[in-house]
Every structure is written in structure tokens, then in C-alpha cells.
Design a protein around this motif. Structure first.
Motif, PDB file in Angstrom:
ATOM      1  N   LYS A 127       0.667  -0.961   8.217  1.00 11.79           N
ATOM      2  CA  LYS A 127      -0.397  -1.156   7.237  1.00 11.79           C
ATOM      3  C   LYS A 127      -0.739   0.167   6.551  1.00 11.79           C
ATOM      4  O   LYS A 127      -0.620   1.235   7.138  1.00 11.79           O
ATOM      5  CB  LYS A 127      -1.640  -1.735   7.923  1.00 11.79           C
ATOM      6  N   PRO A 180      -2.688  -3.271   2.954  1.00 12.57           N
ATOM      7  CA  PRO A 180      -3.567  -3.387   4.132  1.00 12.57           C
ATOM      8  C   PRO A 180      -3.199  -4.540   5.063  1.00 12.57           C
ATOM      9  O   PRO A 180      -3.618  -4.560   6.218  1.00 12.57           O
ATOM     10  CB  PRO A 180      -4.949  -3.612   3.502  1.00 12.57           C
ATOM     11  N   GLY A 183      -0.004  -5.325   5.752  1.00 12.70           N
ATOM     12  CA  GLY A 183       1.360  -5.109   6.205  1.00 12.70           C
ATOM     13  C   GLY A 183       2.361  -5.282   5.075  1.00 12.70           C
ATOM     14  O   GLY A 183       2.001  -5.590   3.938  1.00 12.70           O
TER      15      GLY A 183
END
Length: 310
Positions: free
Chosen positions: A63, A68, A70
Motif C-alpha cells: 500500500k 492505499p 494495494g
């Protein structure tokens, strides 16, 4: 654990593909079969693709501020590109076959080397055993992971296509060019005709991969009806009676699943603790077989249509 299974399966596939590529190039040298050359190039492309897939496995869950949630979209992007590559190999095979056929029937047969069947048969049998074995291994490993890996699914289909092309071309060319009817155009064009037949049979595989990958990249609804039924059963069976399920949106991006549950209630207000408890319970059930899961329950004051039908 799942990442280890994927890496192990991909390593096996990488080794198999580089071995088959070298075998194909050697067979082309001794047999004069353009179809075998294309098959070898396809195996080498598969080898490079597996190396990319292993890199994706290592970074997909990472991340960042930019990603955020992945980088699971890499898996879907890989499936899309791999589908295009498989489609491209089939198209190249068809074009090469058509060119050879046109050359022969326009009196340019002197420019087409005659096929030598024996090396083709040995290559076909060896590659069929390797490809079908690796394809089954991919299938077994993915099934043990709940069929969540788009990487293994893509490689399984690609390897099956490779094995079928090798076997069909090799065995067909051998029996046609070495049999009693091996005169006339057959020593020149046997592999070309088999390429056309097999390409027509196999073209659906890459198109399916491309379609599913595009839907995932675009954030569309989950296409696997069996998997959808599993998710919906877990949701409906564990939702508090006070909550009415107005819609369930399930999306897949690589090995990550996104589930949004829209609810309403006949009560005067929602109890936050009940929503949190239901979310925790459902997430715990689904994450047993789907490690990368994002699930949220969204209260709505008005009923909404079932987004899963969009």
C-alpha cells in the motif's frame, strides 16, 4: 501461505516454458515447421510472463499514498496483457499459415521448405505431457486457494492452449506427411491447415481472459456466478434481522474482492454497534477463503436497486 503456493506454481511453470522454448527452436531447425517455431516463441513469451507474474505476487498487497488499497489491479492488467499476447500468437499463426497456403497455390512452392515429420512428433508428445501437466498443476493450486488467483487462472488457460497447439500440430503433421497420403501439398502445408483448425478451436480462451480482465479493471461486478452465490449466502445468512438488504455489490480486482452491502431498517435509527458486529462477522467468514477482502455495510434511508444486476 497463498503467496507461497502461487510462487511455487509459477516457478514450475517458468521452468517448463523455458525448456519447451528451447525444444521448439531445436525442433524447428530439424523439421522446417514454422508452426513449431511460433509455438517455441509462444513458450518463451510465457516464460517472460511468468517472471512478471512472480513480481506482481510480491508487490500486489503493498500500500502507498497513491494506492492505499494495494496494487491488485496489476493482476488484472497482467491478465489483460497476457490475453492479448495469446490472441496475438494465434493471429500470427493464422497469418503465417495463410501466407504459406497462398504461396503454394500461386506456384511459389519452391520457397516453402518441406516438413520433416519425425522431430515434430517427438516434440509434440513431449510438450503435450509438459503443458497438460503444468496446466493441471496450476488448476490444483488455484483450487486449493479458492480459485482466487487470476494469475494462476490465466497461466492455466495459456498453458492448456500451448499444449493443445503443440499436440494438434505435431501429431497431425506427422501422420499426414508421413502417411500413405503424404504427397502433393501435404508435406508443405500440413501444419498450416492444422494451425487454422486449432486456432479456430482455441480463440475463445484469450477472448474470455481479455473480457474478464477488462471488467475487473473497470470495476465491474463479479462475473463468477458460483463465487457470487457463496458471498451472497454468507451475507444473507449473517445479517441481523433488523436490517433489510437492499443491494449487494461485489467486485473483483485481481485477488482482491470488494463487497458493498446496502441496507435499510424499519427502526427509527441504525444501531452502529449492530452494523460493526455484522460487518466483522461476515468479513471473518469470507476471509477464510479470500484473504484480500474489503467489505463495508452502507446504511441507506431509501431502498436502492440491486447494484449486482447492473
Amino acid at each position: 501461505m497463498e503467496q507461497n503456493k502461487e510462487n511455487r506454481a509459477l516457478l514450475v511453470g517458468a521452468a517448463a516454458n523455458i525448456v519447451m522454448a528451447v525444444m521448439a527452436w531445436a525442433t524447428y531447425y530439424y523439421s522446417n515447421s514454422e508452426a513449431i517455431l511460433l509455438d517455441g516463441n509462444y513458450s518463451f513469451i510465457m516464460f517472460l510472463g511468468v517472471l512478471v507474474a512472480m513480481k506482481i505476487v510480491a508487490v500486489r498487497a503493498t500500500k502507498s499514498k497513491t494506492f492505499p488499497l494495494g496494487k491488485f489491479f496489476y493482476e488484472s492488467l497482467y491478465g489483460f496483457i497476457k490475453g492479448l499476447m495469446i490472441f496475438g500468437v494465434l493471429v500470427m499463426s493464422v497469418v503465417t499459415a495463410v501466407v504459406r497456403i497462398v504461396m503454394y497455390f500461386t506456384g511459389l512452392s519452391d520457397n516453402i521448405p518441406m516438413l520433416i515429420p519425425d522431430p515434430i512428433l517427438y516434440y509434440a508428445l513431449a510438450c503435450a505431457v509438459i503443458c497438460y501437466g503444468v496446466s493441471f498443476f496450476y488448476y490444483q493450486q488455484n483450487r486449493s486457494m479458492g480459485n482466487t488467483s487470476i494469475l494462476l487462472k490465466t497461466e492455466q488457460k495459456a498453458t492448456f492452449v500451448d499444449g493443445t497447439l503443440s499436440l494438434g500440430i505435431g501429431v497431425g503433421v506427422f501422420f499426414l506427411s508421413s502417411g500413405a497420403g503424404g504427397g502433393g501439398f501435404i508435406p508443405y502445408l500440413a501444419d498450416s491447415f492444422f494451425v487454422l483448425i486449432l486456432a479456430a478451436m482455441l480463440i475463445k480462451e484469450p477472448l474470455t481472459i481479455i473480457k474478464e480482465s477488462v471488467i475487473e479493471l473497470a470495476g465491474g461486478t463479479l462475473q463468477d456466478e458460483k463465487k457470487r452465490a457463496i458471498f451472497e449466502a454468507a451475507i444473507t445468512g449473517n445479517m441481523p434481522e433488523a436490517f433489510n438488504i437492499e443491494g449487494i455489490f461485489i467486485s473483483k480486482n485481481g485477488s482482491q474482492y470488494v463487497v458493498l452491502i446496502y441496507i435499510s431498517t424499519d427502526e427509527a435509527y441504525y444501531i452502529k454497534a449492530d452494523i460493526v458486529a455484522a460487518k466483522t462477522k461476515i468479513s471473518h467468514i469470507l476471509m477464510k477463503d479470500h484473504a484480500h477482502l474489503l467489505l463495508d455495510i452502507i446504511p441507506e434511508s431509501n431502498p436502492i436497486s440491486d447494484l449486482s444486476q447492473g
